[in-house]
Each structure stands twice: as structure tokens, then as C-alpha cells.
Design a protein around this motif. Sequence first.
Motif, PDB file in Angstrom:
ATOM      1  N   PRO A  68      50.205 -31.773  36.532  1.00 42.57           N
ATOM      2  CA  PRO A  68      51.207 -31.305  36.224  1.00 42.57           C
ATOM      3  C   PRO A  68      52.194 -31.882  35.353  1.00 42.57           C
ATOM      4  CG  PRO A  68      50.948 -30.829  38.418  1.00 42.57           C
ATOM      5  CD  PRO A  68      49.873 -31.771  38.194  1.00 42.57           C
ATOM      6  N   GLY A  69      52.194 -33.375  35.236  1.00 42.41           N
ATOM      7  CA  GLY A  69      52.862 -34.216  34.271  1.00 42.41           C
ATOM      8  C   GLY A  69      52.475 -34.276  32.834  1.00 42.41           C
ATOM      9  N   VAL A  70      51.431 -33.503  32.824  1.00 39.53           N
ATOM     10  CA  VAL A  70      50.847 -33.577  31.296  1.00 39.53           C
ATOM     11  C   VAL A  70      51.686 -32.315  30.518  1.00 39.53           C
ATOM     12  CG1 VAL A  70      48.937 -33.252  29.851  1.00 39.53           C
ATOM     13  CG2 VAL A  70      48.711 -34.573  31.868  1.00 39.53           C
ATOM     14  N   PRO A  71      51.569 -31.240  30.921  1.00 36.29           N
ATOM     15  CA  PRO A  71      52.136 -30.030  30.039  1.00 36.29           C
ATOM     16  C   PRO A  71      53.598 -30.150  29.440  1.00 36.29           C
ATOM     17  CG  PRO A  71      51.059 -29.281  32.051  1.00 36.29           C
ATOM     18  CD  PRO A  71      51.250 -30.699  32.274  1.00 36.29           C
ATOM     19  N   HIS A 129      47.783 -26.480  26.654  1.00 40.71           N
ATOM     20  CA  HIS A 129      48.081 -25.939  25.147  1.00 40.71           C
ATOM     21  C   HIS A 129      49.191 -24.906  25.334  1.00 40.71           C
ATOM     22  CE1 HIS A 129      44.612 -23.396  26.609  1.00 40.71           C
ATOM     23  NE2 HIS A 129      45.435 -22.305  26.315  1.00 40.71           N
ATOM     24  N   THR A 130      49.177 -24.340  26.603  1.00 40.64           N
ATOM     25  CA  THR A 130      50.289 -22.849  26.654  1.00 40.64           C
ATOM     26  C   THR A 130      51.515 -23.675  26.816  1.00 40.64           C
ATOM     27  OG1 THR A 130      49.959 -22.827  29.060  1.00 40.64           O
ATOM     28  CG2 THR A 130      48.595 -21.263  27.846  1.00 40.64           C
ATOM     29  N   ALA A 131      51.899 -24.794  27.409  1.00 41.74           N
ATOM     30  CA  ALA A 131      53.330 -25.000  27.494  1.00 41.74           C
ATOM     31  C   ALA A 131      53.901 -25.585  26.302  1.00 41.74           C
ATOM     32  CB  ALA A 131      53.172 -26.532  28.580  1.00 41.74           C
ATOM     33  N   TRP A 151      36.619  -7.758  28.051  1.00 39.65           N
ATOM     34  CA  TRP A 151      37.255  -6.943  29.400  1.00 39.65           C
ATOM     35  C   TRP A 151      38.566  -7.653  29.841  1.00 39.65           C
ATOM     36  CZ3 TRP A 151      33.963  -5.471  34.327  1.00 39.65           C
ATOM     37  CH2 TRP A 151      34.132  -4.270  34.553  1.00 39.65           C
ATOM     38  N   PHE A 152      38.309  -8.815  30.350  1.00 39.02           N
ATOM     39  CA  PHE A 152      39.435  -9.507  31.089  1.00 39.02           C
ATOM     40  C   PHE A 152      39.469 -10.918  30.832  1.00 39.02           C
ATOM     41  CE2 PHE A 152      37.689  -6.395  34.316  1.00 39.02           C
ATOM     42  CZ  PHE A 152      38.871  -5.533  34.404  1.00 39.02           C
ATOM     43  N   ALA A 153      40.730 -11.437  30.562  1.00 37.11           N
ATOM     44  CA  ALA A 153      41.117 -12.726  29.886  1.00 37.11           C
ATOM     45  C   ALA A 153      40.668 -13.585  30.982  1.00 37.11           C
ATOM     46  CB  ALA A 153      42.399 -12.844  29.646  1.00 37.11           C
ATOM     47  N   ASP A 154      40.030 -14.924  30.584  1.00 35.68           N
ATOM     48  CA  ASP A 154      39.661 -15.893  31.396  1.00 35.68           C
ATOM     49  C   ASP A 154      41.081 -16.666  31.549  1.00 35.68           C
ATOM     50  OD1 ASP A 154      39.281 -18.495  32.164  1.00 35.68           O
ATOM     51  OD2 ASP A 154      37.636 -18.770  30.845  1.00 35.68           O
ATOM     52  N   PRO A 155      41.496 -16.832  33.103  1.00 34.91           N
ATOM     53  CA  PRO A 155      42.701 -17.100  33.269  1.00 34.91           C
ATOM     54  C   PRO A 155      43.011 -18.703  32.830  1.00 34.91           C
ATOM     55  CG  PRO A 155      41.441 -16.590  35.269  1.00 34.91           C
ATOM     56  CD  PRO A 155      40.583 -16.299  34.239  1.00 34.91           C
ATOM     57  N   THR A 156      42.160 -19.366  32.544  1.00 37.69           N
ATOM     58  CA  THR A 156      42.399 -20.676  32.227  1.00 37.69           C
ATOM     59  C   THR A 156      42.822 -20.592  30.567  1.00 37.69           C
ATOM     60  OG1 THR A 156      40.035 -21.065  31.578  1.00 37.69           O
ATOM     61  CG2 THR A 156      40.731 -21.740  33.646  1.00 37.69           C
ATOM     62  N   SER A 157      42.344 -19.472  30.084  1.00 39.20           N
ATOM     63  CA  SER A 157      43.000 -19.610  28.456  1.00 39.20           C
ATOM     64  C   SER A 157      44.288 -19.120  27.986  1.00 39.20           C
ATOM     65  CB  SER A 157      41.969 -18.228  27.889  1.00 39.20           C
ATOM     66  OG  SER A 157      40.494 -18.538  27.742  1.00 39.20           O
ATOM     67  N   THR A 158      45.052 -18.269  29.182  1.00 38.04           N
ATOM     68  CA  THR A 158      46.393 -17.946  28.782  1.00 38.04           C
ATOM     69  C   THR A 158      47.210 -18.538  30.095  1.00 38.04           C
ATOM     70  OG1 THR A 158      45.899 -15.761  30.135  1.00 38.04           O
ATOM     71  CG2 THR A 158      45.576 -16.184  27.688  1.00 38.04           C
ATOM     72  N   GLU A 159      46.770 -19.286  31.220  1.00 36.78           N
ATOM     73  CA  GLU A 159      47.647 -19.622  32.097  1.00 36.78           C
ATOM     74  C   GLU A 159      48.818 -20.352  31.459  1.00 36.78           C
ATOM     75  OE1 GLU A 159      45.151 -21.977  34.812  1.00 36.78           O
ATOM     76  OE2 GLU A 159      44.762 -23.623  33.223  1.00 36.78           O
ATOM     77  N   GLY A 160      49.991 -19.828  32.182  1.00 38.07           N
ATOM     78  CA  GLY A 160      51.288 -20.796  31.619  1.00 38.07           C
ATOM     79  C   GLY A 160      51.806 -20.056  30.527  1.00 38.07           C
ATOM     80  N   LEU A 161      51.352 -19.115  29.838  1.00 38.95           N
ATOM     81  CA  LEU A 161      51.930 -18.614  28.604  1.00 38.95           C
ATOM     82  C   LEU A 161      52.994 -17.781  28.901  1.00 38.95           C
ATOM     83  CD1 LEU A 161      51.102 -19.195  25.739  1.00 38.95           C
ATOM     84  CD2 LEU A 161      49.424 -17.423  25.769  1.00 38.95           C
ATOM     85  N   ALA A 162      53.355 -17.189  29.777  1.00 41.72           N
ATOM     86  CA  ALA A 162      54.510 -16.444  30.339  1.00 41.72           C
ATOM     87  C   ALA A 162      54.885 -16.296  31.390  1.00 41.72           C
ATOM     88  CB  ALA A 162      54.001 -14.793  29.839  1.00 41.72           C
ATOM     89  N   ASP A 163      54.484 -17.219  32.429  1.00 39.78           N
ATOM     90  CA  ASP A 163      54.983 -16.920  33.908  1.00 39.78           C
ATOM     91  C   ASP A 163      56.029 -17.425  34.169  1.00 39.78           C
ATOM     92  OD1 ASP A 163      52.019 -15.929  33.770  1.00 39.78           O
ATOM     93  OD2 ASP A 163      51.386 -18.056  34.116  1.00 39.78           O
TER      94      ASP A 163
END
Lengths: 167, 733
Positions: free
Chosen positions: B703-706, B539-541, B497-509
Motif C-alpha cells: 500500500p505504500g506504492v500507489p 495504475h489506478t491510484a 463479460w466481467f471485468a478482471d478486478p485487478t484491472s480496475t481495482e481502486g479506480l472509484a472506490d
Amino acid sequence: MIEFTLNGKTVSTNDSPDTPLLWVVRDTFKLKGSKFGCGAGLCGACTMHVDGAATKTCVLPVGAVAGKAVLTIEGLGTPDNLHPLQAAWHELSVPQCGYCQSGQIMAAAALLATNPHPDAQAVEAAMAGNICRCGCYTRIKRAILEVAGSNLAYDATRTQPATEASA
Amino acid sequence: MNASNLSRRRFLRNSGIVGGGLVIGLNLTGCSRAPLPVPPLADGLTPNAFLQITADNRFIFYCPRDEMGQGVTTGLATLIGEELDVHPADFEVRFGGVHPDYANPDFRMQMTGGSTSVKAHFLPLRQAGADTRALLLAAAAADLGVPVASLRTEAGHVLNGDDRHPYGRFVGTAASLDMPADTPLKSRDAFRYIGHNFPRVDGVLKATGTAQFGIDVDLPDMLHAVVRRSPVPGARLRSVDQAPALAMPGVTHVLAISTGVAVVAGSHWQAKQAAGKLAPVWEDVPLAGIDSATIQEDYARAMEGTDGVVALDEGDVELGFAAADKVVDARYWTPYLAHAPMEPMNAVIRIADGRAELWSGTQSVQAAQGLVARTADIDPALVTVHNTYLGGGFGRRGTLSHVTEVTEIALAVNKPVHLLWSREDDLRNGVYRPASLMHLRAGVDAGGNLVAWDAHRVGSNIGPDSLRAVAPGVLPGVGERFIHGMADLSDRITSDWFADPTSTEGLADDYDAAHRRVTQTTVNHGIPVTFWRSVGHSHTAFAKESMMDELALAAGQDPVAFRLKHTRTNKRLHNVIRIASEKLREMQPESGRFLGFAAHHAFDTDVAEIAEVSVTGNRIRVHKVTCVVDCGLAINPDVVRAQMEGGIVFGLTAALHGNLEIEGGAIRESNFHDYPLLRMDEAPDIEVIIVDSGEAPTGVGEPGVPPIAPAVANAVFRATGQRLRSLPLRLSA
Ligand code: FES
Ligand code: FES
């Protein structure tokens, strides 16, 4: 019964001789500054000095230190009487979680005792056995080089015990 | 997606069902009038949950958040000390127990994570300090018989003309006065501690081996436990012959517990030796048929076969692609990872007379309390939790199965118990950063504008698993079956139904594009997953920032200029990239060294990183990293710097080494020989530039990691022409 000196004081234990020194020091003599990280000689969290040499004690049977001198972080310096490395660790805010730092400092102290003025490469080589998951490496290196290069002149005699073991 | 879908998604996200934070919505914050879990002070002042001031002018700070190395004790002592006018280093720092007053204002429960601590406590802790200072001033004015306006404060003292009186002198009178509220806070130009560098407040403890970690707790009469668990997650114990362990010296008990079989002995070493003699038989579970190759194949098949659920849909991507002049299409892979904090999981418990007392370094004392209460079947109010320093957290210490284990064992043996996991247990029986396969397709028009961005991620979701892990602790009154029902529902919701935000956060923002779409397809083999330093951004970064370089190069543009051009609506990130680009222009790497760039926004903080890399044979070496960070106001700039340094090293371990292989449903790696962490001889020099900002503080722990993995991958491309799209980065010969 196995007898050795721990931070300058003679101690003896009935622990079985194959018990790693780390657990004897932590659980029998209740000195908790030396840490367990891997139990396999891979991370250096358990580093103590045995007759002055930095040694990973999670894989060192206590039987092997009979008659030898063991120095732990508690013997290197105390909050009221900091070893120069400990003072540098504080001033440069080296530790993050802090869990690896006893081992790091013991490895560094053994290095400076044999090579008071190492260059960066010598520091890296001597410290490669100590993992820091928090990633404090740039500061650890800086702190060691600062102590090594300071005109406070590193006092190698400070690897002698600062306090008596409480055991 | 239509508007009603969107608002439904927002509703669900806010209610937390999607992200696993359902817990939060249901969690009653409890009664704030419950007695504070601090030792009473006979001769002193306890103005609130955070402070005690003694008559001899000692200042005790009960830190509401957990110290796992991120510097939270320093940061929060600075906030309260600033307004109280006490130097942060002059506090005796203790950890608050379980009480609603210690809730994380962002989560409304006691949980440390998400790089929230300084941001969330920035105003409340300053207010507590300011009100207490006002109270002390009122008491001093009364005692000295002078108007408040004639008094000043400095470093724990009230100044009356040339007289300096310790705060402690006035605590008796202060205790009898009403607590002021809403005292005005200092303006920023009056800050003495905030924004200034001084050593961490826990530095001496941690340099002398005197900081107490959970593993160090030692109770009289305590027994030591070790647990053998199934190598395949979720498989229960079928049978075990206890005799070989019982025959070993020092062993007092061998017992089956929910996660496996526990061996209890007089010392840790005895328990460990005896546990090694056991040959437990585990039940068969479907996961046992799964290998890393199966997982990758299943992910690839899912990528082909489904469109996934929509996480973001702006404009019409296909329209965007129709207008594109150049399209780049690529897949990126990131593996399962372990947190591997240096201190393995452990807990110490004493259960007697219907009460329990637990010692452990956790990211949630509240969850720990609830787990003990649930397991021992007692009221949470009868469970005292002592938090210690954490030997690293990184998200791992939010999952507390070791607390349940130690409780089960102590109930059976009727003595205090110290449970310690081995490093092998940590790597093989943990909870992990989920693996991800990400397919990115992006298009640039003839004018060099990003016109379409389509990203699809396949993998499992943290939300439902974290619900399974955390809800039993923070909702001790809710039945286990109901919680499992909620988690299963959350599985279904996030999958269908709805994506878990932690799965795709940062992929397009981060970048401006007229047409953007992000989709998620859930494939879950049952490897338990959780938050891992920087969560989805980890992973997304990598995918997003690798793609930005690929795209810019395909369009014949400079990758950094390309990023600047597409952050016009994203001022803070734009500014960070601009400052980094100026540094980049000045850099003259020696021959054989190459620069790679990446930037990312996460936890409200913007970071750009430049990696200077050389390649010798197949070996990638990172010599130097330059990092620009905007985290709003830096409470202690040196702590911010340290967190960037640590995050970069953490991310570099993932970029260069981090990989867990699944074999027969089990994790293959077991210790630091096959799960190597970065060591000093591989660690780069790191320069951190903090953007001068007057905005409210934002996160720094994560935030230093990605950006580091893609920055290195982008540099490796320049060095070799090889575009590495899988982590860890491996060059082919
Ligand atoms: S615990 Fe001894 S080397 Fe890791
Ligand atoms: S300071 Fe945390 S592992 Fe080194």
C-alpha cells in the motif's frame, strides 16, 4: 595461473584471466556473499575492495587483480564479529531483501576508510553506484552517518580481514 | 446492472474465474496428515508444522511464508513468539517446505503475496504459539509436581517461584502429552513483542552476506546453465547452429528446451560466454508486428469505440453529470513495467533415482513443486522444494518459468544444474505490469459535491495470464490442455463479460459520489502480464488521485479538503487524510519547493502521502515524503515504516523513470542504463506516521506504492502549471 590475496589469504586460480572476479570468488572460491545484479557495472551488488578501493567486480577480469588484495563481505566481518557498519545495519534494520547489502556495505566501508566523517552529500555521492530495489536508502544513509559520527570512532583498520577465506 | 448480474459477478469473483484465482477453487488442499517436511528431532518437541524446541532450548521457527524483504520472518516470528513467550530474535528461522499446514489461510494454498501474510496468520500462528506454551506448562507442572497455575513463562523459560527452567527441560514430557487446543490468547495489553520495535530477525545474516539466496546454492558436481530466449514473447525456436557454442571452453551441452536454447557448462561464466556465440532463429509471431505506438493507438481506438464491460455501476452517472456544474474529463497513461528484483531469476535442481530436489527463492514453493513434478513427470510427493531468501519478489517470483527450464535441462544432462538468468533476460523475457489507458470523467455540483464519477480503463488483464503461469504448478494433476482451455475461457470472460478486478481495482472506490461507474475494455497484444507490487492500484491510484486534484481545483476547492469532504463514509481513509492534512498545514517548504498530496486504500490499508518537490529545468526532484498509514495493529512498527519507505521508493522509480518500450514485439530496455532504478542521490527523506490502531493488522508490503506517483504529479502541477497525465512524469520544455 593467477595469484592474489582473498580476505588476507593467498589464493590462486586457473580460471581464464578474462573471467570476472565476481564469478571466480563465488564459484571457484565459494564465497557467495558478493552478488550478481546486472553484470554491467551498473548496480554495485558485486562490490568488493581491491587494494582498498570499492570495485565492481562483475566487470573486472580476474587477470587484473594478480598480486592485489581483494576483500569481500566475508572478510569485513562475521556474525560473531561484526564490523561497525554491519552492527549498524542490524540495529537500524537496514536490509529488506538483503540482496544488495553486501555491495552497499563494501561501498560504505571503502568510503569511511578514506573519509571517516563524510557528510550526507558525500555519502550520497559515494553510494550512487549501488542500487537497492527494496528502497532502503534512507536507512543506509543513516547507518553510515551514524557510524561516521559515533564516538565508537570508526576504526578504519577494520577493513583488514576478520577471517581467513575458506578457499 | 441488475441484481442478478451483480450476484453472478460476485459468484464468479469469489469462485476466482475472473481474477485468475480459479486455481484456488479447484485446488485441493491435500492431506494434512502427510508427514511434515521438517527434519525429525530425536531429542525434542515438534508440536506443529511451525515449531521445534530442542532439549538444549533452541527454538526453530518454520516460517510458512516467503521472505522477500517485506519482513515476514520478523512479523510471523513475532506472532508465534508473543504467545509462546520466546523473543522473536531467539528463533532460528527456516522456511517450511511444501505441506498443507503451511498454506496461506487467505489463499488456501502456499503463496506469498497480496500483502496478506501478517493479516492471514495473525490468529493461527498466535494460536499455535499459545497452545504450545500451554503444552510446555502442563509438562513443567507434571515434572515439577506443582500446579500449572503457580507457573509463569518468560523468554523461553518456565518460572517457578525464583527458579528459571528452560523450556527445553520439559520437551520430553511435553512430547508425551496431548496437544491443548483453543488456548486463550493474550490480551493486547499483555503483548511484549507485538507492537514493539526491535531489529529485524534477518538483519545480521543480511549484513554479513550469510543469508542464502537461490543463486548461492552450490551442489557438488553441479553444471551451470544459461538460456537464450526469443526476444518476442511466445516465439518458439525454429533453428540454431549449436557448433559455435559447443566449441567454447567448458561447454558440455547445447539443447533446445521449451523456452529456447540452453547452454550448459562447467561454470556460469563459460555458459554465458558460449550462449553469446549462438544465433538462434525464432518463429514469426503476430506480436512481432507490434510497437509501443501501435499499443497506444489501439488502446485509444478501443477507448473511443467501446463502452467496455461494467466493473461497477452505482446510481446513474449520466443523471449525475446532468446535475454537475463542473465536469473534468482527462486521460491517463501508465506503461508496461518490470519488477527488476535485484536477484535475477535462478533455480538449482538435482534429479536422481526418480526424485527431485529444488532450491529456489519463490513466492510459491507449492507451485514450484508442481512445475517440477509436471515437467519431470513424477509424483509431486517425490519433489522436495527448499525455499531460500528471495532477492526481491514484488510479484515477479510467482511466475516460475525458470523452474520449468531448470527441470528440463537437468533431465537432459543428468547432473545437478544451476540456472541463472541475466539482467537482460530479466527485463526482456519477464512478465510485466500491464500498461493502462484510463479515461476519467467526473462532475461536481454547484455546492462542491462530487456527483458523478465515470472511469474507463483499457488494457490487458492479469487474471488469465496468472492462471496460465500458476495453474500448471498448483494443479500438477490437471492436463495442460485443460489449463490452457481455462485460461482462454478466463480471457473471454474478462474481455466480454466481467471485468478482471485487478484491472480496475481502486479506480472509484475511495470517495463518496452518488453516481459511479467503472468500465474495462480489454485489448491484449500478448505481452505477458502479472502482479506487480500493488497490482491494479499501481495504475489506478495515479489516475484517481490526479483527477481528485484536477477536479478540486476546477471547482475552486482545496484538494485535501475536497478529499476530506468525500470520505465521510470511509472512516479510516478519512482519518488518515485528516492526520496528513494537519501535517501539511504545519509544513513550510523552502522557496522553490511545492507540496503534492494523494491518498489511497489498498490491501485493507489506508495511506496518505505528501511529496515535497522542486523542478529545475525539466528535472523533477522529490526532497521529502511524509506518509501516514493505518494498517491496523502494527506488529513491528519499524518494519511497517520500512515497508512504507520501500514502497515509496519503488513507486518513485515508476513515477520518475519506469518505462518499457515495445519494439517489434520485444522489450527494448535491457539493463539499468536504460531501465534506471532510483538511486540514493535521488531518494527523498521519508517520514512515516503510523496511526495508532487496535484493529486487526492489514497489509503493508504494497500500500505504500500507489499514492506517491499522483502526489508527485500534483506537486509538479503546483510547481509548473503543467498537468502530467502520463507516467513516467516528463516535463516538456
Ligand atoms: S553486478 Fe556488478 S555492478 Fe551490477
Ligand atoms: S535490500 Fe533488497 S535490493 Fe537492497
